[in-house]
Design an enzyme around this catalytic site. Structure first.
Site, mmCIF file in Angstrom:
data_model
loop_
_atom_site.group_PDB
_atom_site.id
_atom_site.type_symbol
_atom_site.label_atom_id
_atom_site.label_comp_id
_atom_site.label_asym_id
_atom_site.label_seq_id
_atom_site.Cartn_x
_atom_site.Cartn_y
_atom_site.Cartn_z
ATOM 1 N N ARG A 170 0.848 -1.221 0.000
ATOM 2 C CA ARG A 170 0.000 0.000 0.000
ATOM 3 C C ARG A 170 0.874 1.259 0.000
ATOM 4 O O ARG A 170 0.574 2.243 0.684
ATOM 5 C CB ARG A 170 -0.942 0.037 1.213
ATOM 6 C CG ARG A 170 -1.873 -1.109 1.319
ATOM 7 C CD ARG A 170 -2.906 -1.178 0.211
ATOM 8 N NE ARG A 170 -3.651 -2.393 0.375
ATOM 9 C CZ ARG A 170 -3.275 -3.563 -0.155
ATOM 10 N NH1 ARG A 170 -2.209 -3.643 -0.936
ATOM 11 N NH2 ARG A 170 -3.979 -4.647 0.065
ATOM 12 N N SER A 199 -10.845 -2.101 3.525
ATOM 13 C CA SER A 199 -10.118 -2.232 4.787
ATOM 14 C C SER A 199 -9.593 -0.875 5.220
ATOM 15 O O SER A 199 -9.037 -0.126 4.413
ATOM 16 C CB SER A 199 -8.928 -3.188 4.616
ATOM 17 O OG SER A 199 -9.409 -4.487 4.403
ATOM 18 N N GLU A 238 -5.082 3.002 6.181
ATOM 19 C CA GLU A 238 -4.749 2.951 4.756
ATOM 20 C C GLU A 238 -5.427 4.109 4.024
ATOM 21 O O GLU A 238 -4.975 4.553 2.982
ATOM 22 C CB GLU A 238 -5.259 1.582 4.280
ATOM 23 C CG GLU A 238 -5.261 1.322 2.825
ATOM 24 C CD GLU A 238 -5.742 -0.109 2.521
ATOM 25 O OE1 GLU A 238 -5.520 -1.043 3.321
ATOM 26 O OE2 GLU A 238 -6.364 -0.270 1.459
HETATM 27 C C1 FAD Z 1 -15.863 -2.263 -1.125
HETATM 28 C C2 FAD Z 1 -14.405 -1.902 -1.221
HETATM 29 C C3 FAD Z 1 -13.479 -2.922 -1.358
HETATM 30 C C4 FAD Z 1 -12.104 -2.624 -1.458
HETATM 31 N N1 FAD Z 1 -11.214 -3.648 -1.593
HETATM 32 C C5 FAD Z 1 -9.898 -3.354 -1.708
HETATM 33 C C6 FAD Z 1 -8.940 -4.412 -1.889
HETATM 34 O O1 FAD Z 1 -9.273 -5.583 -1.989
HETATM 35 N N2 FAD Z 1 -7.630 -4.065 -1.977
HETATM 36 C C7 FAD Z 1 -7.206 -2.770 -1.901
HETATM 37 O O2 FAD Z 1 -6.001 -2.519 -1.984
HETATM 38 N N3 FAD Z 1 -8.107 -1.752 -1.737
HETATM 39 C C8 FAD Z 1 -9.422 -2.016 -1.652
HETATM 40 N N4 FAD Z 1 -10.320 -0.993 -1.474
HETATM 41 C C9 FAD Z 1 -9.843 0.408 -1.415
HETATM 42 C C10 FAD Z 1 -9.823 1.104 -2.797
HETATM 43 O O3 FAD Z 1 -10.597 0.380 -3.718
HETATM 44 C C11 FAD Z 1 -8.389 1.220 -3.331
HETATM 45 O O4 FAD Z 1 -7.540 1.908 -2.433
HETATM 46 C C12 FAD Z 1 -8.325 1.934 -4.683
HETATM 47 O O5 FAD Z 1 -7.016 1.860 -5.163
HETATM 48 C C13 FAD Z 1 -8.769 3.401 -4.604
HETATM 49 O O6 FAD Z 1 -8.870 3.884 -5.954
HETATM 50 P P1 FAD Z 1 -9.689 5.212 -6.286
HETATM 51 O O7 FAD Z 1 -9.644 5.421 -7.748
HETATM 52 O O8 FAD Z 1 -11.036 5.167 -5.681
HETATM 53 O O9 FAD Z 1 -8.790 6.318 -5.567
HETATM 54 P P2 FAD Z 1 -9.304 7.433 -4.547
HETATM 55 O O10 FAD Z 1 -9.783 6.746 -3.323
HETATM 56 O O11 FAD Z 1 -10.212 8.378 -5.208
HETATM 57 O O12 FAD Z 1 -7.916 8.161 -4.240
HETATM 58 C C14 FAD Z 1 -6.917 7.514 -3.473
HETATM 59 C C15 FAD Z 1 -5.646 8.364 -3.523
HETATM 60 O O13 FAD Z 1 -5.121 8.313 -4.857
HETATM 61 C C16 FAD Z 1 -4.873 9.626 -5.329
HETATM 62 N N5 FAD Z 1 -5.050 9.630 -6.783
HETATM 63 C C17 FAD Z 1 -6.090 9.140 -7.494
HETATM 64 N N6 FAD Z 1 -5.885 9.306 -8.814
HETATM 65 C C18 FAD Z 1 -4.692 9.925 -8.944
HETATM 66 C C19 FAD Z 1 -3.918 10.370 -10.053
HETATM 67 N N7 FAD Z 1 -4.356 10.217 -11.314
HETATM 68 N N8 FAD Z 1 -2.723 10.962 -9.817
HETATM 69 C C20 FAD Z 1 -2.274 11.127 -8.545
HETATM 70 N N9 FAD Z 1 -2.969 10.728 -7.451
HETATM 71 C C21 FAD Z 1 -4.151 10.133 -7.649
HETATM 72 C C22 FAD Z 1 -5.919 10.489 -4.617
HETATM 73 O O14 FAD Z 1 -5.527 11.857 -4.609
HETATM 74 C C23 FAD Z 1 -5.911 9.845 -3.227
HETATM 75 O O15 FAD Z 1 -4.856 10.358 -2.446
HETATM 76 C C24 FAD Z 1 -11.687 -1.263 -1.400
HETATM 77 C C25 FAD Z 1 -12.630 -0.244 -1.272
HETATM 78 C C26 FAD Z 1 -13.977 -0.555 -1.197
HETATM 79 C C27 FAD Z 1 -14.981 0.561 -1.084
#
Ligand code: FAD
Length: 304
Positions: free
Chosen positions: A173, A221, A292
């Protein structure tokens, strides 16, 4: 400045792509968060480059939001510009796949399957954009996104660059994007040739494994695993914290490392549950759990 900035954003990004006072609760999977002063969807990379240069010059804060699946947005909202990436192209040559930062992981995994490319099946069902997956180095079932990433196109203080794998600092992470103010534009992955039917079967199995996860709004998580062999969910459960509740935020009875919103939870409710879990685990085990999730906007107490 308010009106000038609004009109400038409309001019640059297109009037229908700019919103004012947009509730962040509509753009985060926890369904919490106050209003963003400006919420902009950027449809192409050139516009993004121009927008970032302008915002830096105008001294306006900005935040790139993916699906908001790992973000806790403040009840007080965000006084700057929230930027969502509307460019979503995916292409490939042989086993080399390119995806724009705004594409969703679901589309990328589906594209890979449809073109007989294996290596991403484990990511089925993770809500993310390619940008968010790369920033977080998301992972599941012993795999992580970074293991397939070979190059990343970024915007670095106004300059477009391509970073190679050894510059990405991927860890559990963790990525270089938590250390440097790079914006992720697009990502290149090296996959393997596979049979679409077998890939599809593997994806179905992954989805079945995820079926027991909580269904209420969450951010997945909440805490990172502090070390191998320390199972956060099991530890929280052992301390009787499942169901611990503040307002409509509670430790999920289905998975103790999830905090779920069962109605009208606020970011403050979620943070209070998170802090209580952190304090209780620290008192019982001596381990301070590291969240996280990423915070968006102003909070009274820092959590990470
Ligand atoms: C139901 C559920 C299940 C999940 N299961 C998992 C799992 O199995 N494993 C896991 O690792 N995570 C899991 N997650 C967490 C989440 O899906 C991940 O962390 C995912 O990578 C977040 O992506 P996002 O596009 O929503 O980013 P966001 O949550 O919108 O942003 C996260 C970070 O990334 C930055 N960011 C986004 N895009 C860019 C860009 N283009 N350039 C620079 N920075 C950027 C944002 O500024 C922020 O700081 C889960 C979440 C949910 C709701």
């Amino acid at each position: 400045m308010d009106d000038t900035l609004y009109h400038y954003l409309q001019h640059l990004c297109g009037a229908t792509n700019v919103k004012r006072d947009e509730p962040l609760s509509k753009h985060t999977t926890w369904r919490v968060g106050g209003n963003a002063a400006y919420f902009v969807t950027v449809l192409d990379k050139n516009t993004l480059c121009r927008l970032i240069s302008a915002l830096v010059f105008l001294d306006q804060p900005y935040f790139i939001l993916g699906l908001g699946a790992n973000v806790l947005a403040s009840d007080r909202g965000y006084h700057g510009v929230i930027i969502q990436l509307g460019f979503t192209e995916i292409t490939h040559t042989d086993d080399f796949l390119y995806a724009d930062a705004g594409a969703t992981l679901g589309t990328v995994v589906g594209y890979a399957r449809d073109h007989g490319l294996t290596g991403l099946e484990w990511a089925t069902g993770i809500p993310a954009t390619v940008g968010g997956a790369t920033f977080m180095n998301c992972g599941a079932f012993g795999h992580s996104w970074g293991e397939r990433v070979v190059l990343v196109d970024v915007l670095d203080r106004g300059v477009v660059k391509t970073l190679t794998a050894n510059q990405l600092n991927f860890g559990y992470r963790h990525s270089v994007f938590m250390e440097q103010p790079y914006l992720i534009l697009g990502v290149y992955l090296r996959l393997d040739q596979g049979d679409p039917a077998i890939i599809n079967q593997a994806m179905t199995e992954v989805l079945a494994k995820r079926a027991g996860h909580p269904r209420e709004p969450s951010a997945g998580s909440v805490f990172k695993r502090p070390r191998d062999g320390f199972y956060v969910g099991a530890e929280i459960e052992k301390l009787g914290l499942k169901g611990y509740r503040v307002g409509d935020a509670l430790v999920s009875p289905a998975h103790a490392n999830f905090i779920v919103n069962v109605g009208q939870a606020t970011a403050d409710d979620i943070l209070r549950v998170l802090t209580h879990v952190q304090d209780t685990v620290a008192a019982a085990t001596g381990v301070t759990l590291d969240p996280e999730i990423r915070l968006l906007g102003d909070f009274d107490a820092p959590v990470n």
